[in-house]
Design an enzyme around this catalytic site. Structure first.
Site, PDB file in Angstrom:
ATOM      1  N   HIS A  34       8.114  34.866  68.958  1.00 24.19           N
ATOM      2  CA  HIS A  34       9.532  35.632  69.123  1.00 24.19           C
ATOM      3  C   HIS A  34      11.294  35.310  68.956  1.00 24.19           C
ATOM      4  O   HIS A  34      10.862  35.082  70.394  1.00 24.19           O
ATOM      5  CB  HIS A  34       9.025  36.862  69.530  1.00 24.19           C
ATOM      6  N   ASP A  36      15.021  35.803  68.964  1.00 25.02           N
ATOM      7  CA  ASP A  36      15.730  36.895  68.858  1.00 25.02           C
ATOM      8  C   ASP A  36      16.666  35.615  68.811  1.00 25.02           C
ATOM      9  O   ASP A  36      17.782  35.641  69.816  1.00 25.02           O
ATOM     10  CB  ASP A  36      15.913  37.781  70.664  1.00 25.02           C
ATOM     11  N   MET A  70      19.374  39.963  65.117  1.00 18.23           N
ATOM     12  CA  MET A  70      20.109  40.815  65.359  1.00 18.23           C
ATOM     13  C   MET A  70      21.390  40.878  65.235  1.00 18.23           C
ATOM     14  O   MET A  70      22.416  40.621  66.129  1.00 18.23           O
ATOM     15  CB  MET A  70      19.367  41.729  66.936  1.00 18.23           C
ATOM     16  N   GLY A 149      16.396  41.939  76.819  1.00 23.60           N
ATOM     17  CA  GLY A 149      15.171  41.643  77.931  1.00 23.60           C
ATOM     18  C   GLY A 149      14.993  43.152  78.596  1.00 23.60           C
ATOM     19  O   GLY A 149      16.417  43.231  79.170  1.00 23.60           O
ATOM     20  N   GLY A 181       9.950  45.480  72.706  1.00 23.67           N
ATOM     21  CA  GLY A 181      11.126  45.988  73.380  1.00 23.67           C
ATOM     22  C   GLY A 181      10.365  46.769  74.748  1.00 23.67           C
ATOM     23  O   GLY A 181       9.307  47.703  74.526  1.00 23.67           O
ATOM     24  N   GLY A 202       8.303  39.729  76.512  1.00 26.75           N
ATOM     25  CA  GLY A 202       9.733  38.718  76.668  1.00 26.75           C
ATOM     26  C   GLY A 202       9.202  39.133  78.461  1.00 26.75           C
ATOM     27  O   GLY A 202       8.820  37.943  79.107  1.00 26.75           O
TER      28      GLY A 202
HETATM   29  C1  DX5 Z   1      15.626  42.880  72.161  1.00 21.58           C
HETATM   30  C2  DX5 Z   1      14.435  41.453  72.122  1.00 21.58           C
HETATM   31  C3  DX5 Z   1      13.329  41.762  72.223  1.00 21.58           C
HETATM   32  C4  DX5 Z   1      13.399  41.311  73.769  1.00 21.58           C
HETATM   33  C5  DX5 Z   1      12.280  42.086  74.428  1.00 21.58           C
HETATM   34  O1  DX5 Z   1      16.630  43.285  71.307  1.00 21.58           O
HETATM   35  O2  DX5 Z   1      13.928  42.267  70.438  1.00 21.58           O
HETATM   36  O3  DX5 Z   1      12.471  40.832  71.855  1.00 21.58           O
HETATM   37  O4  DX5 Z   1      12.930  39.694  74.302  1.00 21.58           O
HETATM   38  O5  DX5 Z   1      12.233  41.685  75.880  1.00 21.58           O
HETATM   39  P1  DX5 Z   1      11.397  42.595  76.406  1.00 21.58           P
HETATM   40  O6  DX5 Z   1       9.562  42.490  76.287  1.00 21.58           O
HETATM   41  O7  DX5 Z   1      11.718  42.079  78.488  1.00 21.58           O
HETATM   42  O8  DX5 Z   1      11.329  43.926  76.621  1.00 21.58           O
HETATM   43 ZN    ZN Z   2      13.805  40.948  68.784  1.00 25.72          ZN
END
Ligand code: DX5
Ligand code: ZN
Length: 220
Positions: A34, A36, A70, A149, A181, A202
């Site tokens: 994934h 971001d 994003m 994250g 998330g 993440g």
């Molecule tokens: C947040 C991202 C996620 C992020 C998730 O905006 O889209 O992909 O890396 O992180 P965790 O798993 O730590 O919530």
């Molecule tokens: Zn993401």
């Protein structure tokens, strides 16, 4: 054992040795990787562009390069990420203020031969994606505010997952249902019970001693 796919998010990885990080989750059996992408406008943070995707192509042969845009105007980035090696591009419903622009972005992604996903932020109602559902390969439910994250999972995501499970089953075509998330062994389990089949994680995976163990726990 459920048939959930795991999508480790490199946002929490060590970018100074990203190849090694990516190889570790590949070795542990991740189905997706994934990626971001943040532009500092749609969300406050900025991350990376297509060059990073291109750089990890040789190390991600067995994982689907899942690109989560994003950004303010995702359509403008589609060509660059498609040429760099993204195999799935997900954009946000909220990036555009009308369906004409959303359709245009969706078609652009498809025209590149890349799988297409759409995502909703926590405040958006799941019905928003209904008109697009048949054309999508993936629906991404955000269980945190996009942007960083390590945030806490928002339980409002559960009813959205249930909503999409039902809607996807009703159209009789395979559409991935991904959650992103705050995923850990507890929240991930409940998401799968509600019908999610791809878990993004993440901070639950990267930065820990044993990625394989973390991933095995997410699959339980
Ligand atoms: C947040 C991202 C996620 C992020 C998730 O905006 O889209 O992909 O890396 O992180 P965790 O798993 O730590 O919530
Ligand atoms: Zn993401």
């Amino acid at each position: 054992m459920s048939s959930v796919s795991l999508a480790p998010s490199i946002l929490s990885a060590d970018f100074s040795r990203i190849e090694e990080e990516v190889l570790k989750v590949a070795k542990a059996g991740a189905e997706f990787i994934h990626l971001d992408v943040m532009d500092g406008v749609f969300v406050p943070a900025k991350t990376f562009g297509p060059e990073l995707v291109q750089r990890i192509v040789p190390f991600t042969a067995n994982m689907l390069r899942d690109t989560h845009l994003m950004v303010e105007d995702p359509e403008a980035l589609v060509d660059g990420f498609a040429s760099a090696g993204s195999q799935l591009i997900t954009f946000h419903y909220e990036s555009y203020d009308n369906d004409e622009k959303r359709w245009s972005c969706l078609r652009r992604i498809k025209s590149k031969g890349v799988k297409v996903g759409m995502s909703i932020k926590p405040a958006t109602s799941p019905e928003a994606l209904e008109p697009f559902l048949r054309e999508l390969d993936l629906v991404l439910v955000m269980s945190v505010e996009p942007g960083k994250g390590g945030q806490a999972f928002m339980e409002s995501a559960f009813s959205k997952i249930a909503y999409y499970r039902k809607a996807i089953d009703a159209i009789g075509k395979h559409v991935y249902l991904e959650v992103d998330g705050g995923i850990n062994e507890k929240t991930g389990r409940i998401c799968v019970d509600f019908g999610a089949d791809v878990l993004v994680a993440g901070s639950y995976i990267f930065g820990h001693d044993d990625y394989e163990d973390r991933m095995a726990r997410l699959r339980k």
